[in-house]
Design a protein around this motif. Structure first.
Motif, PDB file in Angstrom:
ATOM      1  N   GLU A  48       0.819  -1.212   0.000  1.00  0.00           N
ATOM      2  CA  GLU A  48       0.000   0.000   0.000  1.00  0.00           C
ATOM      3  C   GLU A  48       0.857   1.269   0.000  1.00  0.00           C
ATOM      4  O   GLU A  48       0.517   2.255  -0.656  1.00  0.00           O
ATOM      5  CB  GLU A  48      -0.934  -0.003   1.227  1.00  0.00           C
ATOM      6  N   GLU A 124      -4.592  -4.637  -8.871  1.00  0.00           N
ATOM      7  CA  GLU A 124      -6.034  -4.881  -8.844  1.00  0.00           C
ATOM      8  C   GLU A 124      -6.704  -3.984  -7.816  1.00  0.00           C
ATOM      9  O   GLU A 124      -6.102  -3.633  -6.789  1.00  0.00           O
ATOM     10  CB  GLU A 124      -6.320  -6.349  -8.521  1.00  0.00           C
ATOM     11  N   GLN A 125      -7.942  -3.606  -8.086  1.00  0.00           N
ATOM     12  CA  GLN A 125      -8.681  -2.750  -7.169  1.00  0.00           C
ATOM     13  C   GLN A 125      -8.927  -3.468  -5.849  1.00  0.00           C
ATOM     14  O   GLN A 125      -9.296  -4.644  -5.824  1.00  0.00           O
ATOM     15  CB  GLN A 125     -10.023  -2.351  -7.794  1.00  0.00           C
ATOM     16  N   ASN A 126      -8.697  -2.765  -4.744  1.00  0.00           N
ATOM     17  CA  ASN A 126      -8.923  -3.320  -3.410  1.00  0.00           C
ATOM     18  C   ASN A 126     -10.294  -2.920  -2.890  1.00  0.00           C
ATOM     19  O   ASN A 126     -10.810  -1.851  -3.213  1.00  0.00           O
ATOM     20  CB  ASN A 126      -7.856  -2.835  -2.428  1.00  0.00           C
ATOM     21  N   ASP A 127     -10.858  -3.798  -2.066  1.00  0.00           N
ATOM     22  CA  ASP A 127     -12.108  -3.444  -1.388  1.00  0.00           C
ATOM     23  C   ASP A 127     -11.818  -2.405  -0.318  1.00  0.00           C
ATOM     24  O   ASP A 127     -10.728  -2.375   0.258  1.00  0.00           O
ATOM     25  CB  ASP A 127     -12.741  -4.678  -0.743  1.00  0.00           C
ATOM     26  N   GLY A 128     -12.756  -1.588  -0.061  1.00  0.00           N
ATOM     27  CA  GLY A 128     -12.567  -0.546   0.942  1.00  0.00           C
ATOM     28  C   GLY A 128     -13.193   0.746   0.480  1.00  0.00           C
ATOM     29  O   GLY A 128     -13.193   1.040  -0.724  1.00  0.00           O
ATOM     30  N   PHE A 129     -13.701   1.502   1.415  1.00  0.00           N
ATOM     31  CA  PHE A 129     -14.454   2.704   1.050  1.00  0.00           C
ATOM     32  C   PHE A 129     -13.901   3.968   1.706  1.00  0.00           C
ATOM     33  O   PHE A 129     -14.472   5.037   1.561  1.00  0.00           O
ATOM     34  CB  PHE A 129     -15.941   2.537   1.431  1.00  0.00           C
ATOM     35  N   GLU A 133      -8.025   4.478   0.751  1.00  0.00           N
ATOM     36  CA  GLU A 133      -8.117   3.330  -0.157  1.00  0.00           C
ATOM     37  C   GLU A 133      -8.647   3.757  -1.516  1.00  0.00           C
ATOM     38  O   GLU A 133      -8.202   3.261  -2.560  1.00  0.00           O
ATOM     39  CB  GLU A 133      -9.029   2.260   0.445  1.00  0.00           C
ATOM     40  N   ASN A 137      -6.736   3.199  -5.019  1.00  0.00           N
ATOM     41  CA  ASN A 137      -7.393   2.535  -6.140  1.00  0.00           C
ATOM     42  C   ASN A 137      -7.379   3.405  -7.391  1.00  0.00           C
ATOM     43  O   ASN A 137      -7.287   2.901  -8.521  1.00  0.00           O
ATOM     44  CB  ASN A 137      -8.834   2.165  -5.765  1.00  0.00           C
TER      45      ASN A 137
END
Length: 298
Positions: A48, A124-129, A133, A137
């Motif tokens: 990250e 690749e796109q990571n989950d998280g809002f 993040e 992304n």
């Protein structure tokens, strides 16, 4: 089989304590504009933090324009997506070198994967809002959109001895770790076998053409402007046409002088034929040298 010149351009490091984000963005943008393969190196792994360190990539649509155009807003709207696609057609291939790499290249099932697969998974796109993040992304999306051809190489630490690492410039290549030497030699071989020519609008660049591009881009940056690919290319075309014309005329004059010197007075028809022959040779040289379309009837 064609002999070409290879220029290795090393830029200053990014993320220095005395450099601003704008400074890093401009250094990166200039490298992108000048090279046919961009080699970016970082330490450790593609995590990250490594993605965050490339946050300025998301600003490339503000740092580089294809054509002179109005200012853009900061949102990732439809207009910016179009700009990314257009810029990507001019951008180089991208090689990410991860130095001092200590991880095993295994997927979640424990299967071996290549360094390129490792890069693609990292992008690749990571989950998280949360905001952080979302920003990472966005950087990932920009990297995959800008650099359509990308690859990755991992290199272990060159030496185990911490003391020697501090003075590695004085160590011979033979004294380095065998794993590092193998990785370096493999990377060098792969790099040299995949280097594309530097082209703009389908035209391969010569040294003078690259120098003109560099001067134009740097001048724009030094005057707080935005480097514009079409404007820089116009300068290249102007210089190449001017120098090509001067050389073509000189070629014709030298050849016709030699013709008279060797033959003395000649019949008008013979002179006319020689004139047409030399004219065509000079025009062919100019056409090959000049960038763009020119009417050779004049």
């Amino acid at each position: 089989g064609e002999e070409v010149s290879l220029i290795v351009l090393d830029t200053e490091g990014l993320g220095g304590t005395d450099a601003s984000d704008r400074h890093d963005s401009r250094v990166f943008a200039l490298a992108v504009l000048l090279c046919s393969k961009l080699i970016y190196n970082s330490l450790g792994s593609i995590d990250e933090d490594a993605i965050s360190n490339l946050s300025f990539v998301a600003n490339l649509t503000q740092m580089i324009h294809v054509n002179s155009k109005k200012q853009k807003d900061d949102s990732m709207g439809e207009e910016e997506e179009e700009d990314i696609e257009e810029l990507a057609s001019f951008f180089p291939s991208f090689l990410w070198i991860v130095r001092d790499f200590a991880l095993e290249l295994l997927d979640e099932d424990g299967n071996e994967m290549s360094s390129k697969e490792y890069l693609e998974r990292s992008l690749e796109q990571n989950d998280g809002f949360d905001e952080a993040e979302a920003e990472r992304n966005h950087v990932r999306a920009c990297l995959t959109s800008f650099f359509l051809k990308r690859d990755c190489t991992t290199l272990v630490r060159p030496l185990e001895d911490e003391q020697k690492l501090q003075t590695i410039d004085h160590e011979s290549f033979d004294s380095l770790r065998p794993e590092f030497k193998k990785g370096m030699e493999g990377m060098r071989k792969r790099l040299l076998s995949t280097l594309p020519k530097k082209t703009v609008r389908g035209k391969s660049l010569t040294g003078p053409m690259l120098a003109t591009l560099a001067k134009t881009y740097v001048s724009a940056m030094n005057n707080d402007g935005v480097p514009t690919i079409s404007t820089a290319w116009e300068h290249v075309a102007e210089n190449e046409a001017k120098e090509g014309l001067e050389t073509a005329v000189e070629m014709y004059e030298n050849a016709i002088d030699s013709f008279f010197k060797d033959n003395g007075p000649v019949p008008e028809l013979q002179l006319f034929k020689k004139h047409e022959e030399l004219k065509r040779t000079s025009i062919d040289y100019f056409s090959n040298r000049a960038v763009g379309n020119f009417d050779d009837t004049n």
